[in-house]
Design an enzyme around this catalytic site. Structure first.
Site, PDB file in Angstrom:
ATOM      1  N   LEU A 188      -1.698  38.164  11.011  1.00 16.44           N
ATOM      2  CA  LEU A 188      -2.577  39.313  10.261  1.00 16.44           C
ATOM      3  C   LEU A 188      -1.829  39.374   8.899  1.00 16.44           C
ATOM      4  O   LEU A 188      -2.811  39.970   8.240  1.00 16.44           O
ATOM      5  CB  LEU A 188      -2.381  40.569  11.173  1.00 16.44           C
ATOM      6  CG  LEU A 188      -3.252  40.320  12.474  1.00 16.44           C
ATOM      7  CD1 LEU A 188      -3.347  41.816  13.284  1.00 16.44           C
ATOM      8  CD2 LEU A 188      -4.572  39.886  12.253  1.00 16.44           C
ATOM      9  N   GLY A 189      -0.402  39.508   8.599  1.00 16.44           N
ATOM     10  CA  GLY A 189       0.147  39.680   7.358  1.00 16.44           C
ATOM     11  C   GLY A 189       1.583  39.591   7.500  1.00 16.44           C
ATOM     12  O   GLY A 189       2.212  39.520   8.389  1.00 16.44           O
ATOM     13  N   GLU A 231       2.145  46.797   6.629  1.00 12.67           N
ATOM     14  CA  GLU A 231       2.637  45.850   5.939  1.00 12.67           C
ATOM     15  C   GLU A 231       3.061  46.578   4.634  1.00 12.67           C
ATOM     16  O   GLU A 231       4.241  46.284   4.084  1.00 12.67           O
ATOM     17  CB  GLU A 231       1.737  44.521   5.254  1.00 12.67           C
ATOM     18  CG  GLU A 231       1.271  43.632   6.466  1.00 12.67           C
ATOM     19  CD  GLU A 231       2.312  43.136   7.204  1.00 12.67           C
ATOM     20  OE1 GLU A 231       3.472  42.897   7.021  1.00 12.67           O
ATOM     21  OE2 GLU A 231       2.268  42.752   8.342  1.00 12.67           O
ATOM     22  N   TRP A 242      10.223  49.585  17.130  1.00 11.89           N
ATOM     23  CA  TRP A 242      11.065  49.093  18.356  1.00 11.89           C
ATOM     24  C   TRP A 242      12.641  48.618  17.568  1.00 11.89           C
ATOM     25  O   TRP A 242      13.259  48.103  18.238  1.00 11.89           O
ATOM     26  CB  TRP A 242      10.361  48.439  19.015  1.00 11.89           C
ATOM     27  CG  TRP A 242       9.922  47.046  18.739  1.00 11.89           C
ATOM     28  CD1 TRP A 242      10.637  45.932  18.977  1.00 11.89           C
ATOM     29  CD2 TRP A 242       8.833  46.680  18.067  1.00 11.89           C
ATOM     30  NE1 TRP A 242      10.228  44.564  18.253  1.00 11.89           N
ATOM     31  CE2 TRP A 242       8.695  45.300  17.924  1.00 11.89           C
ATOM     32  CE3 TRP A 242       7.679  47.319  17.443  1.00 11.89           C
ATOM     33  CZ2 TRP A 242       7.897  44.518  17.041  1.00 11.89           C
ATOM     34  CZ3 TRP A 242       6.782  46.544  16.780  1.00 11.89           C
ATOM     35  CH2 TRP A 242       6.968  45.269  16.778  1.00 11.89           C
ATOM     36  N   ASP A 250      14.999  51.192  14.470  1.00 11.61           N
ATOM     37  CA  ASP A 250      14.366  51.096  13.067  1.00 11.61           C
ATOM     38  C   ASP A 250      15.032  51.676  12.063  1.00 11.61           C
ATOM     39  O   ASP A 250      14.310  51.826  10.884  1.00 11.61           O
ATOM     40  CB  ASP A 250      12.832  51.378  13.131  1.00 11.61           C
ATOM     41  CG  ASP A 250      12.801  52.968  13.454  1.00 11.61           C
ATOM     42  OD1 ASP A 250      13.801  53.736  13.785  1.00 11.61           O
ATOM     43  OD2 ASP A 250      11.763  53.432  13.713  1.00 11.61           O
ATOM     44  N   VAL A 252      15.657  54.889  11.487  1.00 14.60           N
ATOM     45  CA  VAL A 252      14.999  56.021  11.293  1.00 14.60           C
ATOM     46  C   VAL A 252      15.318  56.994  12.395  1.00 14.60           C
ATOM     47  O   VAL A 252      15.199  56.667  13.626  1.00 14.60           O
ATOM     48  CB  VAL A 252      13.320  55.768  11.116  1.00 14.60           C
ATOM     49  CG1 VAL A 252      12.607  57.568  10.955  1.00 14.60           C
ATOM     50  CG2 VAL A 252      13.025  55.059   9.772  1.00 14.60           C
ATOM     51  N   THR A 255      12.266  58.853  14.817  1.00 18.77           N
ATOM     52  CA  THR A 255      11.091  57.865  15.731  1.00 18.77           C
ATOM     53  C   THR A 255      12.042  57.826  16.948  1.00 18.77           C
ATOM     54  O   THR A 255      13.208  57.440  17.119  1.00 18.77           O
ATOM     55  CB  THR A 255      10.818  56.586  15.142  1.00 18.77           C
ATOM     56  OG1 THR A 255      12.158  55.991  14.649  1.00 18.77           O
ATOM     57  CG2 THR A 255      10.176  56.718  13.843  1.00 18.77           C
TER      58      THR A 255
HETATM   59 ZN   LIG Z   1       5.231  44.153  10.843  1.00 21.97          ZN
END
Ligand SMILES: [Zn+2]
Length: 643
Positions: A188-189, A231, A242, A250, A252, A255
């Site tokens: 997808l990207g 993205e 995750w 991550d 952070v 989260t």
């Molecule tokens: Zn990603």
């Protein structure tokens, strides 16, 4: 062998439970791409470690919410093979709109965030604008397109190089590069984290993921534009939620730890990694759920992104980018008021209004029929062109140059040079003497020429009793010309002899009508064989005033004039008294006959300068008279002959 066999079985099992193509599971290539970059760029890990240290320091003292909104210029590189891949401007605008709403937490589905996470959801204070100028400073739509022969791209960066069938990146310190193309393998990207190569910096998204909640793309369930939100999150240094590991980090703090990526749209709460309270934040943009299920970034993610824009941050250059400043609003404006003056057969003076901040001006001109310009520069607001071709139409335009940038050229302005020898036709020649003077109409322009050094132009005009005041104007002078005014008998009444090509003017306010003569001539033999001058005689019932509104007599340059003169003299009886006065006192005029008898005794209001009083002796005997003028302490006497 055993392990490999089990993994293979698991992969087959995974495929078995996914009914359609691989694209049905979100597949972001960023982690794989990043690993490849680390493998091929030995210094990348060090650079990213520095960014991570900087980020930790920033996040420890900032929330990211205290900073001003940052707006990042974006360029879209649309690389397509089929027409379906050539996504429309409307789709790109919708995608940009969704990206901005998601980053501002203005997304219409923000209410879907579970109550337990609402307090963590953040407006990132980061926005995105479509580029309005390209890296060369030229205006742009912010969208460039190329049809390619490449039917499908991978995460190998080929789409980022024109030479490889894609389009080159723009300066990544000034723009966010976003490529749209067809990606293979269900990808997808993919995005590049801060710290990577400038040539490949940016975000690539499958063309069919472009869209918004209101204008969806065609890659359902990944068709609301959240692939780009995800993205761009990576591009702004966010990791998968995750941590790309089993119950990983991550980086952070706010989260929740979660075991792995989530797909589809789980039911809240989905508890993993021993989290028995709120569970996974599967609606975070950095998870793998469907577009319709994602709706938030956290405050911690926002702070992590904000670190990039702090002083010394990895993407701080974007905060001063002019990428979204329209070219015309650079502070270096476009010159206006363009005009050409002083036009001759070979020269012209170009002028324009000053532009604020301009240090110089570029001027380009050409024959109207030509295709290439001659360009020159000046620090002033005018420019004299020489060496032009006679009787030709020219065009010119002007550009302001400011200290750091240049403005845009003004629109073209035209002028036409004069023709050689046939500039004007003089229909009044020959009129070299008063007796050959040509009669001209009053209150209208006439054009005539002093064609040789000895040429003189005489004209004749008349005033009426209802329009007796006179103003003579001679202008558009191609050389130093002067003008004289005479009465009907040829006595000079006034002269105007300004220097150079300054216009000449005579104003004569009088109380009598009559016939007058004018002589226009070149000073010291001045002439112009090709160009005419303009002459205009205005007559009016009202007194003419000078431009300054001062007494009109001050505008007259008089020949050395006696304080008292009489004309015509000899007279038939009706004559004019000319009094050159230095006061405003009334003038008493008496006329005595040869015996000393006063035949006229009258009083006139006088002004400073030349005064003209009409006296009528008609009916008196022919002979010698004495005209006496008393004004204040001044007494003047002149002899007059009536015949
Ligand atoms: Zn990603």
């Amino acid at each position: 062998m055993k392990v490999k066999s089990i993994l293979a079985s698991a992969f087959i099992a995974l495929l078995a439970i996914v009914p359609a193509s691989a694209q049905d599971l979100r597949n972001c290539g960023t982690t794989e791409y990043h690993q490849h970059q680390l493998d091929t760029d030995p210094q990348l890990a060090d650079r990213m470690a520095d960014i991570e240290t900087f980020t930790n320091n920033y996040v420890s003292t900032h929330t990211g919410q205290e900073k001003a909104i940052i707006t990042i210029p974006v360029v879209f590189h649309v690389v397509y093979n089929t027409s379906a891949q050539n996504i429309s401007d409307a789709v790109i605008y919708a995608q940009l709109d969704q990206l901005n709403k998601d980053f501002a937490r203005l997304n219409s589905d923000a209410g879907n965030t579970p109550a337990a996470f609402q307090g963590l959801a953040a407006n990132t204070q980061i926005q995105f604008c479509l580029a309005q100028r390209d890296p060369n400073g030229a205006a742009t739509t912010g969208i460039e397109r190329r049809q390619t022969t490449v039917t499908s791209f991978s995460s190998n960066n080929a789409v980022k190089y024109t030479a490889n069938g894609g389009l080159n990146a723009w300066n990544s310190s000034q723009y966010l590069n976003i490529w749209s193309c067809n990606l293979g393998s269900g990808l997808l990207g993919y995005a590049q984290f801060p710290g990577g190569s400038a040539a490949t910096d940016g975000v690539v998204c499958l063309f069919s993921t472009f869209g918004s909640l209101t204008l969806p793309g065609t890659s359902a369930p990944y068709n609301y534009g959240r692939t780009m939100t995800h993205e761009v999150g990576h591009w702004l240094n966010l990791r998968h939620i995750w941590g790309d590991a089993n119950c990983g980090s991550d980086l952070v703090s706010d989260t929740p730890t979660q075991q792995t990526s989530n797909y589809g749209c789980p039911t809240f709460p989905r508890r993993t990694c021993g989290n028995t309270t709120n569970g996974d934040m599967f609606m975070n943009y950095m998870d793998y759920t469907d577009d319709a299920c994602m709706n938030m970034f956290t405050t911690g993610q926002s702070a992590r992104m904000a670190a990039l824009f702090a002083t010394g941050g990895a993407r701080v250059g974007l905060t001063t980018s002019l990428g979204c400043t329209p070219v015309s609003q650079t502070g270096c404006g476009t010159p206006s008021g363009l005009a050409a003056s002083g036009i001759t057969t070979t020269t012209a003076t170009l002028g324009w209004s000053a532009v604020s901040g301009a240090t110089s001006y570029n001027v380009q001109y050409k024959l109207a029929s030509a295709t290439t310009f001659t360009t020159t520069s000046t620090t002033g607001t005018s420019l004299v062109l020489t060496g032009l071709t006679a009787a030709s139409s020219y065009q010119f335009q002007v550009q302001a140059v400011c200290s750091s940038t240049s403005g845009t050229y003004s629109a073209l302005t035209s002028f036409t040079t004069l023709s050689t020898g046939t500039t004007c036709t003089d229909t009044y020649e020959s009129n070299e003497t008063r007796t050959t003077a040509k009669t001209i109409a009053t209150n209208s322009n006439i054009s005539a020429r002093i064609g040789t050094a000895t040429d003189k132009d005489y004209f004749r005009f008349s005033t009426t009793s209802s329009a007796r005041n006179i103003r003579v104007t001679v202008d558009q002078l191609p050389a130093d010309y002067d003008v004289r005014l005479y009465n009907s008998s040829g006595s000079q009444l006034a002269i105007s002899q300004n220097s150079g090509t300054t216009a000449e003017s005579i104003i004569r306010n009088t109380n009598r009508s009559g016939t007058y003569f004018l002589q226009v001539y070149g000073y010291n033999g001045a002439f112009n064989a090709s160009s005419c001058y303009r002459l205009r005689v205005d007559v009016s019932s009202s007194s003419f005033k000078t431009m300054s509104g001062a007494d009109d007599s001050e505008s007259i340059e008089l020949e050395p004039l006696e304080a008292l003169s009489l004309f015509p003299n000899p007279s038939t009886g009706n004559f004019t008294v000319s009094l050159l006065s230095d006061s405003e006192n009334d003038a008493f005029v008496r006329v005595f006959d040869i015996t000393g008898k006063a035949v006229v005794n009258t009083r006139f209001a006088a002004t400073k300068g030349q005064n003209l009083f009409n006296v009528d002796l008609t009916g008196n005997a022919h002979g010698i008279y004495f005209v006496e003028v008393n004004q204040g302490a001044t007494r003047l006497v002149k002899k007059l002959i009536v015949e």
